[in-house]
Design an enzyme around this catalytic site. Structure first.
Site, mmCIF file in Angstrom:
data_model
loop_
_atom_site.group_PDB
_atom_site.id
_atom_site.type_symbol
_atom_site.label_atom_id
_atom_site.label_comp_id
_atom_site.label_asym_id
_atom_site.label_seq_id
_atom_site.Cartn_x
_atom_site.Cartn_y
_atom_site.Cartn_z
ATOM 1 N N ALA A 84 0.856 -1.189 0.000
ATOM 2 C CA ALA A 84 0.000 0.000 0.000
ATOM 3 C C ALA A 84 0.887 1.232 0.000
ATOM 4 O O ALA A 84 1.829 1.323 0.795
ATOM 5 C CB ALA A 84 -0.890 0.012 1.233
ATOM 6 N N ARG B 251 0.634 5.694 -1.185
ATOM 7 C CA ARG B 251 -0.168 6.744 -1.839
ATOM 8 C C ARG B 251 0.186 6.851 -3.307
ATOM 9 O O ARG B 251 -0.634 7.120 -4.159
ATOM 10 C CB ARG B 251 0.082 8.092 -1.155
ATOM 11 C CG ARG B 251 -0.862 8.317 0.009
ATOM 12 C CD ARG B 251 -0.727 9.713 0.494
ATOM 13 N NE ARG B 251 0.664 9.952 0.879
ATOM 14 C CZ ARG B 251 1.041 10.705 1.901
ATOM 15 N NH1 ARG B 251 0.147 11.338 2.604
ATOM 16 N NH2 ARG B 251 2.301 10.866 2.199
ATOM 17 N N LYS C 76 13.956 6.526 20.747
ATOM 18 C CA LYS C 76 14.757 5.291 20.740
ATOM 19 C C LYS C 76 15.221 4.937 22.161
ATOM 20 O O LYS C 76 15.214 3.771 22.547
ATOM 21 C CB LYS C 76 15.947 5.467 19.795
ATOM 22 C CG LYS C 76 15.519 5.652 18.334
ATOM 23 C CD LYS C 76 16.662 6.165 17.470
ATOM 24 C CE LYS C 76 16.250 6.403 16.032
ATOM 25 N NZ LYS C 76 17.234 7.154 15.252
HETATM 26 N N1 HSE Z 1 16.685 10.472 11.512
HETATM 27 C C1 HSE Z 1 17.378 9.384 12.126
HETATM 28 C C2 HSE Z 1 18.856 9.739 12.289
HETATM 29 C C3 HSE Z 1 17.317 8.099 11.375
HETATM 30 O O1 HSE Z 1 19.305 10.806 11.881
HETATM 31 O O2 HSE Z 1 19.551 8.921 12.848
HETATM 32 C C4 HSE Z 1 16.020 7.378 11.544
HETATM 33 O O3 HSE Z 1 15.774 7.088 12.872
#
Ligand code: HSE
Length: 435
Positions: A43, A45, A205
């Site tokens: 799926a 867009r 994270k």
């Molecule tokens: N934007 C993140 C980074 C990568 O610069 O590490 C994806 O989590």
């Protein structure tokens, strides 16, 4: 054995990588998984782009819910991102009895408790290796490889964009804004880089790692978050003179009173491996009681590194999906009834060391006043430099490193230092982690 059928939600950079690696390494992956893993529906867009990327070999739709409800699909891979539509899709997949693989750290950090509870009710797995540090198998390590241990703390460089910016600022002595613009030109930083540079991405994270390291719920709303946008080149240079590098760290530490969960720039001794992680690379250091310190290093983003993590989850689910749910690896590493409501401590209760930079009048007694305040607050000085004042200059900089103290103690002492007539403006304060 018949193939396992996968529905892909979103075929952008990572989705394209998943499709390509699954196709390229199909035999090797099937030898590991015990059966073929086949994407049967996508799926997106942009169905035209999806057609080009897939060669028209799969069902294509712009209605992602038709994939989450597709009776032929065993596993849904959510690569849409964000916490709005992605949450509805994740819950729809779970309620339709599909296992879910997601790279969406924001979704899990913010709504993970609800998503895992739904998955538990519906006896399906939710796998999320790609949500933290891209291709580095840190979820697998924390959830399974280290399961003999009491994990004491986790500290990571878990945002590549900011690590690239900090590396460039240090290497070239350039200010933050200039390096950010350069990172955007090179495609390292998003056009709207807020989540990366303000530490939000790293906090998502760190929240996920704290949950699986300590067996606690996701508590993103309690995380302390500071980014790098106010960091000055002068502090990177002074830190260098003192033998340190500045890194944006995501830290989760277990203390008897609760959990420290924080993202902020921190000085790290230049001799540490973590201090030498440069450019857009990621690394996570885990301290555990039996094994000691272990370090995990690699690419934290990009099409194929992230696909590597997504496909590892697909292999895990393929191996386990016929196992009875009680005998699968628990989502948060600990059995669901053993997840403990340990509080995240307010940042004022953090115990750490400090880097302090202050602009002072270059006259006698100034240093004595400052050190007296620190001594009164039971803050011990570890190192100090004073910039030699230039010809005709009446002010100079004093930079101090302290031993560990409780943050509220440091805040109170800094307020008293700032109130001295001989101290000009605010004291710049950065945390220091010896790791
Ligand atoms: N934007 C993140 C980074 C990568 O610069 O590490 C994806 O989590």
């Amino acid at each position: 054995m018949k193939p396992i059928n996968v529905g892909l939600l979103g075929i952008g950079t990572v989705g394209g990588g998943v499709f390509a690696v699954l196709e390229r390494n199909a035999d090797e992956i099937a030898r590991r998984a015990g059966r073929e893993i086949r994407i049967t529906a996508v799926a997106d867009r942009d169905t035209e782009r999806a057609r080009r990327l897939t060669g028209g070999t799969v069902k294509l739709t712009d209605d992602a819910f038709s994939v989450t409800r597709d009776l032929e699909i065993d596993i849904v891979v959510e690569l849409i991102g964000g916490v709005g539509m992605a949450k509805d899709l994740a819950l729809s997949a779970i309620e339709s009895g599909k296992h879910l693989v997601t790279a969406n750290k924001a979704l899990l950090a913010v709504h993970g408790n609800e998503i895992f509870a739904a998955a538990h009710r519906h006896d399906v797995m939710v796998a999320f290796e790609a949500a933290v540090a891209g291709g580095i198998p840190i979820i697998k390590a924390l959830r399974e490889g280290l399961s003999a241990n009491r994990i004491e703390w986790v500290a990571g460089i878990i945002n590549g964009t900011t690590n690239f910016i900090l590396s460039e600022m240090r290497d070239k002595g350039l200010p933050f804004d200039e390096v950010l613009r350069q990172a955007q030109r090179l495609g390292y930083a998003e056009t709207d880089p807020t989540f990366d540079i303000e530490g939000v991405d790293a906090a998502h994270k760190a929240t996920i790692m704290s949950a699986i390291a300590f067996g606690i719920p996701m508590q993103f709303d309690k995380a302390h978050i500071e980014g790098i946008s106010r960091l000055e080149s002068v502090d990177i240079a002074y830190a260098g003179q003192l033998g340190y590098r500045i890194k944006l760290l995501g830290i989760a530490r277990k203390r008897p009173e609760g959990i420290e969960l924080r993202v902020h720039p921190a000085l790290v001794p230049a001799s540490r491996l973590l201090a030498n992680v440069e450019g857009a690379m990621n690394a996570v250091l885990v301290q555990a009681d039996a094994v000691g310190a272990t370090l995990y290093y690699g690419k934290g983003a990009g099409a194929e590194p992230t696909a590597s993590a997504v496909i590892a989850d697909l292999v895990d689910i393929t191996r386990l999906h016929t196992a009875d749910p009680e005998h699968r690896v628990p989502h948060l590493a600990f059995q669901p009834d053993q997840v403990l409501d340990v509080p995240v401590l307010p940042i004022e209760e953090t115990v750490t060391s400090y880097y302090l930079r202050m602009r002072v009048l270059d006259k006698s007694g100034v240093l004595a006043d400052i050190t007296r305040i620190l001594a009164d607050s039971d803050i011990s000085i570890d190192a100090m430099i004073q910039r030699e004042a230039g010809e005709g200059e009446s002010q100079t900089d004093i930079i101090m490193l302290t031993h560990q103290t409780v943050e509220k103690n440091a805040i109170a002492a800094i307020a008293r230092i700032e109130a001295l007539d001989s101290v000009q403006g605010k004291v710049t304060r950065l945390r220091l982690e010896t790791l």
